[in-house]
Design a protein around this motif. Structure first.
Motif, PDB file in Angstrom:
ATOM      1  N   VAL A 116       0.851  -1.197   0.000  1.00 44.15           N
ATOM      2  CA  VAL A 116       0.000   0.000   0.000  1.00 44.15           C
ATOM      3  C   VAL A 116       0.883   1.242   0.000  1.00 44.15           C
ATOM      4  CG1 VAL A 116      -1.787   1.243   1.284  1.00 44.15           C
ATOM      5  CG2 VAL A 116      -1.751  -1.262   1.302  1.00 44.15           C
ATOM      6  N   VAL A 117       1.890   1.212   0.863  1.00 46.11           N
ATOM      7  CA  VAL A 117       2.800   2.358   0.977  1.00 46.11           C
ATOM      8  C   VAL A 117       3.568   2.556  -0.343  1.00 46.11           C
ATOM      9  CG1 VAL A 117       4.759   3.294   2.282  1.00 46.11           C
ATOM     10  CG2 VAL A 117       3.078   1.805   3.421  1.00 46.11           C
ATOM     11  N   ASP A 118       3.969   1.439  -0.954  1.00 51.80           N
ATOM     12  CA  ASP A 118       4.803   1.498  -2.175  1.00 51.80           C
ATOM     13  C   ASP A 118       3.968   1.347  -3.444  1.00 51.80           C
ATOM     14  OD1 ASP A 118       7.012   1.773  -0.612  1.00 51.80           O
ATOM     15  OD2 ASP A 118       7.539  -0.356  -0.638  1.00 51.80           O
ATOM     16  N   ALA A 119       2.709   1.745  -3.398  1.00 47.68           N
ATOM     17  CA  ALA A 119       1.801   1.482  -4.525  1.00 47.68           C
ATOM     18  C   ALA A 119       2.317   2.008  -5.862  1.00 47.68           C
ATOM     19  CB  ALA A 119       0.430   2.088  -4.219  1.00 47.68           C
ATOM     20  N   GLN A 120       3.041   3.130  -5.831  1.00 51.22           N
ATOM     21  CA  GLN A 120       3.508   3.728  -7.092  1.00 51.22           C
ATOM     22  C   GLN A 120       4.924   3.278  -7.474  1.00 51.22           C
ATOM     23  OE1 GLN A 120       1.434   5.096  -9.049  1.00 51.22           O
ATOM     24  NE2 GLN A 120      -0.172   5.082  -7.471  1.00 51.22           N
ATOM     25  N   ALA A 121       5.577   2.479  -6.622  1.00 51.99           N
ATOM     26  CA  ALA A 121       6.934   2.006  -6.952  1.00 51.99           C
ATOM     27  C   ALA A 121       6.884   1.163  -8.216  1.00 51.99           C
ATOM     28  CB  ALA A 121       7.480   1.187  -5.790  1.00 51.99           C
ATOM     29  N   GLN A 122       7.954   1.258  -9.018  1.00 50.26           N
ATOM     30  CA  GLN A 122       7.994   0.517 -10.276  1.00 50.26           C
ATOM     31  C   GLN A 122       8.694  -0.828 -10.082  1.00 50.26           C
ATOM     32  OE1 GLN A 122       6.834   1.881 -13.486  1.00 50.26           O
ATOM     33  NE2 GLN A 122       5.759   3.143 -11.977  1.00 50.26           N
ATOM     34  N   LEU A 123       8.163  -1.856 -10.730  1.00 53.58           N
ATOM     35  CA  LEU A 123       8.801  -3.176 -10.680  1.00 53.58           C
ATOM     36  C   LEU A 123       9.867  -3.242 -11.758  1.00 53.58           C
ATOM     37  CD1 LEU A 123       5.643  -5.468 -10.400  1.00 53.58           C
ATOM     38  CD2 LEU A 123       7.005  -4.441  -8.589  1.00 53.58           C
ATOM     39  N   ASN A 124      11.014  -3.808 -11.436  1.00 58.99           N
ATOM     40  CA  ASN A 124      12.013  -4.000 -12.498  1.00 58.99           C
ATOM     41  C   ASN A 124      11.694  -5.284 -13.269  1.00 58.99           C
ATOM     42  OD1 ASN A 124      13.238  -6.231 -11.242  1.00 58.99           O
ATOM     43  ND2 ASN A 124      14.525  -4.887  -9.985  1.00 58.99           N
ATOM     44  N   ARG A 125      12.428  -5.510 -14.328  1.00 58.29           N
ATOM     45  CA  ARG A 125      12.098  -6.629 -15.210  1.00 58.29           C
ATOM     46  C   ARG A 125      12.178  -7.978 -14.475  1.00 58.29           C
ATOM     47  NH1 ARG A 125      11.473  -6.891 -20.453  1.00 58.29           N
ATOM     48  NH2 ARG A 125      12.377  -4.840 -20.844  1.00 58.29           N
ATOM     49  N   ALA A 126      13.214  -8.118 -13.657  1.00 57.61           N
ATOM     50  CA  ALA A 126      13.382  -9.394 -12.940  1.00 57.61           C
ATOM     51  C   ALA A 126      12.204  -9.625 -11.986  1.00 57.61           C
ATOM     52  CB  ALA A 126      14.701  -9.385 -12.164  1.00 57.61           C
ATOM     53  N   GLN A 127      11.786  -8.564 -11.325  1.00 57.79           N
ATOM     54  CA  GLN A 127      10.663  -8.707 -10.382  1.00 57.79           C
ATOM     55  C   GLN A 127       9.375  -9.058 -11.112  1.00 57.79           C
ATOM     56  OE1 GLN A 127      11.118  -4.806  -8.732  1.00 57.79           O
ATOM     57  NE2 GLN A 127      12.200  -5.534  -6.908  1.00 57.79           N
ATOM     58  N   LEU A 128       9.183  -8.398 -12.270  1.00 53.97           N
ATOM     59  CA  LEU A 128       7.958  -8.664 -13.037  1.00 53.97           C
ATOM     60  C   LEU A 128       7.949 -10.105 -13.563  1.00 53.97           C
ATOM     61  CD1 LEU A 128       5.550  -6.898 -13.610  1.00 53.97           C
ATOM     62  CD2 LEU A 128       6.622  -6.185 -15.744  1.00 53.97           C
ATOM     63  N   THR A 129       9.108 -10.548 -14.028  1.00 55.11           N
ATOM     64  CA  THR A 129       9.208 -11.925 -14.544  1.00 55.11           C
ATOM     65  C   THR A 129       8.923 -12.925 -13.415  1.00 55.11           C
ATOM     66  OG1 THR A 129      10.852 -11.186 -16.126  1.00 55.11           O
ATOM     67  CG2 THR A 129      10.747 -13.559 -15.726  1.00 55.11           C
ATOM     68  N   ALA A 130       9.524 -12.663 -12.261  1.00 53.03           N
ATOM     69  CA  ALA A 130       9.317 -13.584 -11.123  1.00 53.03           C
ATOM     70  C   ALA A 130       7.848 -13.588 -10.701  1.00 53.03           C
ATOM     71  CB  ALA A 130      10.210 -13.164  -9.949  1.00 53.03           C
ATOM     72  N   PHE A 131       7.224 -12.401 -10.696  1.00 61.71           N
ATOM     73  CA  PHE A 131       5.812 -12.310 -10.305  1.00 61.71           C
ATOM     74  C   PHE A 131       4.938 -13.083 -11.293  1.00 61.71           C
ATOM     75  CE2 PHE A 131       1.928  -9.346  -9.917  1.00 61.71           C
ATOM     76  CZ  PHE A 131       1.417 -10.062  -8.843  1.00 61.71           C
ATOM     77  N   HIS A 132       5.218 -12.935 -12.572  1.00 62.66           N
ATOM     78  CA  HIS A 132       4.410 -13.642 -13.573  1.00 62.66           C
ATOM     79  C   HIS A 132       4.571 -15.160 -13.444  1.00 62.66           C
ATOM     80  CE1 HIS A 132       4.057  -9.806 -16.204  1.00 62.66           C
ATOM     81  NE2 HIS A 132       3.108  -9.892 -15.302  1.00 62.66           N
ATOM     82  N   ALA A 133       5.745 -15.598 -13.065  1.00 65.50           N
ATOM     83  CA  ALA A 133       5.951 -17.051 -12.894  1.00 65.50           C
ATOM     84  C   ALA A 133       5.079 -17.569 -11.744  1.00 65.50           C
ATOM     85  CB  ALA A 133       7.422 -17.335 -12.624  1.00 65.50           C
ATOM     86  N   LEU A 134       5.022 -16.821 -10.635  1.00 69.62           N
ATOM     87  CA  LEU A 134       4.179 -17.263  -9.511  1.00 69.62           C
ATOM     88  C   LEU A 134       2.696 -17.175  -9.867  1.00 69.62           C
ATOM     89  CD1 LEU A 134       5.928 -15.860  -6.298  1.00 69.62           C
ATOM     90  CD2 LEU A 134       6.426 -17.906  -7.638  1.00 69.62           C
ATOM     91  N   LEU A 135       2.335 -16.130 -10.592  1.00 73.95           N
ATOM     92  CA  LEU A 135       0.930 -15.990 -11.006  1.00 73.95           C
ATOM     93  C   LEU A 135       0.487 -17.154 -11.887  1.00 73.95           C
ATOM     94  CD1 LEU A 135       0.401 -12.252 -12.022  1.00 73.95           C
ATOM     95  CD2 LEU A 135      -0.626 -13.492 -10.098  1.00 73.95           C
ATOM     96  N   ALA A 136       1.394 -17.581 -12.779  1.00 74.62           N
ATOM     97  CA  ALA A 136       1.040 -18.695 -13.674  1.00 74.62           C
ATOM     98  C   ALA A 136       0.739 -19.947 -12.856  1.00 74.62           C
ATOM     99  CB  ALA A 136       2.180 -18.951 -14.655  1.00 74.62           C
ATOM    100  N   ARG A 137       1.509 -20.158 -11.780  1.00 75.10           N
ATOM    101  CA  ARG A 137       1.248 -21.330 -10.929  1.00 75.10           C
ATOM    102  C   ARG A 137      -0.112 -21.196 -10.250  1.00 75.10           C
ATOM    103  NH1 ARG A 137       6.646 -22.108  -7.412  1.00 75.10           N
ATOM    104  NH2 ARG A 137       5.401 -23.765  -6.449  1.00 75.10           N
ATOM    105  N   ARG A 138      -0.423 -20.008  -9.775  1.00 77.53           N
ATOM    106  CA  ARG A 138      -1.720 -19.803  -9.109  1.00 77.53           C
ATOM    107  C   ARG A 138      -2.873 -19.917 -10.105  1.00 77.53           C
ATOM    108  NH1 ARG A 138      -4.904 -21.320  -6.156  1.00 77.53           N
ATOM    109  NH2 ARG A 138      -6.387 -20.007  -5.042  1.00 77.53           N
ATOM    110  N   GLU A 139      -2.638 -19.413 -11.346  1.00 74.32           N
ATOM    111  CA  GLU A 139      -3.689 -19.537 -12.374  1.00 74.32           C
ATOM    112  C   GLU A 139      -3.973 -21.005 -12.678  1.00 74.32           C
ATOM    113  OE1 GLU A 139      -3.786 -16.709 -15.828  1.00 74.32           O
ATOM    114  OE2 GLU A 139      -2.000 -15.965 -14.815  1.00 74.32           O
ATOM    115  N   ALA A 140      -2.948 -21.857 -12.519  1.00 74.22           N
ATOM    116  CA  ALA A 140      -3.149 -23.304 -12.702  1.00 74.22           C
ATOM    117  C   ALA A 140      -3.744 -23.934 -11.445  1.00 74.22           C
ATOM    118  CB  ALA A 140      -1.830 -23.975 -13.058  1.00 74.22           C
ATOM    119  N   ARG A 141      -4.145 -23.117 -10.482  1.00 78.06           N
ATOM    120  CA  ARG A 141      -4.866 -23.474  -9.249  1.00 78.06           C
ATOM    121  C   ARG A 141      -3.981 -24.067  -8.161  1.00 78.06           C
ATOM    122  NH1 ARG A 141     -10.406 -22.690 -10.196  1.00 78.06           N
ATOM    123  NH2 ARG A 141     -10.491 -22.660  -7.936  1.00 78.06           N
ATOM    124  N   GLU A 142      -2.648 -23.913  -8.296  1.00 77.80           N
ATOM    125  CA  GLU A 142      -1.794 -24.346  -7.189  1.00 77.80           C
ATOM    126  C   GLU A 142      -2.086 -23.445  -5.981  1.00 77.80           C
ATOM    127  OE1 GLU A 142       2.335 -24.739  -8.139  1.00 77.80           O
ATOM    128  OE2 GLU A 142       2.921 -25.102  -6.050  1.00 77.80           O
TER     129      GLU A 142
END
Ligand SMILES: C[S@@+](CC[C@H](N)C(=O)[O-])C[C@H]1O[C@@H](n2cnc3c(N)ncnc32)[C@H](O)[C@@H]1O
Length: 274
Positions: free
Chosen positions: A48-74
């Motif tokens: 909440v505090v860092d709502a406007q902070a920008q994600l770098n490429r590595a962070q975005l890639t890592a986040f998308h990898a975890l999201l893909a697992r959750r989208e597969a219902r893990e």
């Protein structure tokens, strides 16, 4: 920072996109926040505090990898590798069931034990009930039993990491355990064979922790039918099984039976006393 410009996603934008991607989850926003906080290595509240902070490429890639697992219902707990339970945090993976909030009622039943009593958690899985109880009542002698050797590895590792002294033993229910326990607590499998479960559970959690015959009561029936010599027995049950399990406990010679309700008002733990 060129990486930031290339990625071009703020925390708030990334969370909004992720929340819609996880629409099939019961708690899409919470899941998205937990996964992003994990990637950023911060507490969820920090987002909440860092709502406007920008994600770098590595962070975005890592986040998308975890999201893909959750989208597969893990389940989120398997993705993060941990689950909070009462005052402790347990390591969990696919070898063990993810501890549920209603199972905390079993710990509450165990807390009524007299000082110095011996208590066994049958079907301990991650060690949740045994470890939470011992961490809150160090005076008790607590044992955890599971038939599954892989689950016991997880339970023992949790005990060591938390520094909580529970004796973990491999056994089929209480068979071969040559001693008496003052209290027996158990969250054993109680799902009827063929019952339809949410994909998060059916695809990822161990079937051996869930299913127990045509009416779901095969394992509980065997435990109660063995008539363990104990002062208190507390059993977690499915939302429509309390009557049947209360009857089993009375038949087995217990004199009184009490039912504890979960937050939704369902009778989920049956407590029997001599
Ligand atoms: C529903 S899970 C509960 C795990 C943990 N107590 C919890 O609440 O998170 C049931 C556990 O019982 C174990 N189990 C199943 N049949 C058993 C048996 N006959 N004897 C001992 N443990 C058994 C499974 O391996 C599994 O770990």
């Amino acid at each position: 920072m060129p990486e930031v410009a290339a990625a071009g996603r703020s925390v708030v934008d990334a969370l909004r996109d992720a929340t819609s991607a996880l629409a099939a989850s019961e708690t899409p926003r919470l899941d998205a926040e937990l996964l992003l906080a994990e990637v950023l290595g911060v507490a969820r509240e920090r987002l909440v505090v860092d709502a406007q902070a920008q994600l770098n490429r590595a962070q975005l890639t890592a986040f998308h990898a975890l999201l893909a697992r959750r989208e597969a219902r893990e389940p989120v707990a398997y993705i993060l590798g941990r689950k909070d339970f009462r005052r402790i945090t347990l390591s969990v993976d696919r070898r063990v069931l993810i501890p549920r909030p209603e199972t905390e009622l079993l710990v509450e039943a165990g807390l009524s034990s007299p000082v110095g009593a011996s208590v066994v958690d049958v079907g301990t899985g991650s060690g949740a009930v045994a470890l939470a109880l011992k961490s809150e009542r160090p005076d008790l002698a607590v044992w955890g039993v599971d038939v599954d050797a892989d689950a016991l590895v997880v339970a023992r590792e949790n005990g060591l990491r938390l520094g909580v002294g529970v004796e973990f033993v491999q056994a089929d229910l209480l068979d071969g355990l040559d001693r008496r326990f003052d209290a027996v607590l158990a969250n054993l499998p109680y799902v009827a064979a063929g019952a339809e479960l949410p994909p998060d559970v059916a695809r990822y959690e161990p079937a051996s922790a869930l299913f127990a015959g045509a009416d779901g009561l095969d394992v509980i029936r065997r435990l109660v039918g063995n008539r363990p010599d104990t002062d208190l027995m507390a059993l977690e049950v499915g939302f429509d099984q309390a009557d049947a399990v209360a009857a089993l406990l009375l038949e087995a010679g217990f004199s009184s039976v009490e039912r504890l309700r979960d937050l939704a008002g369902h009778e989920r733990v049956v407590v029997a006393r001599r």
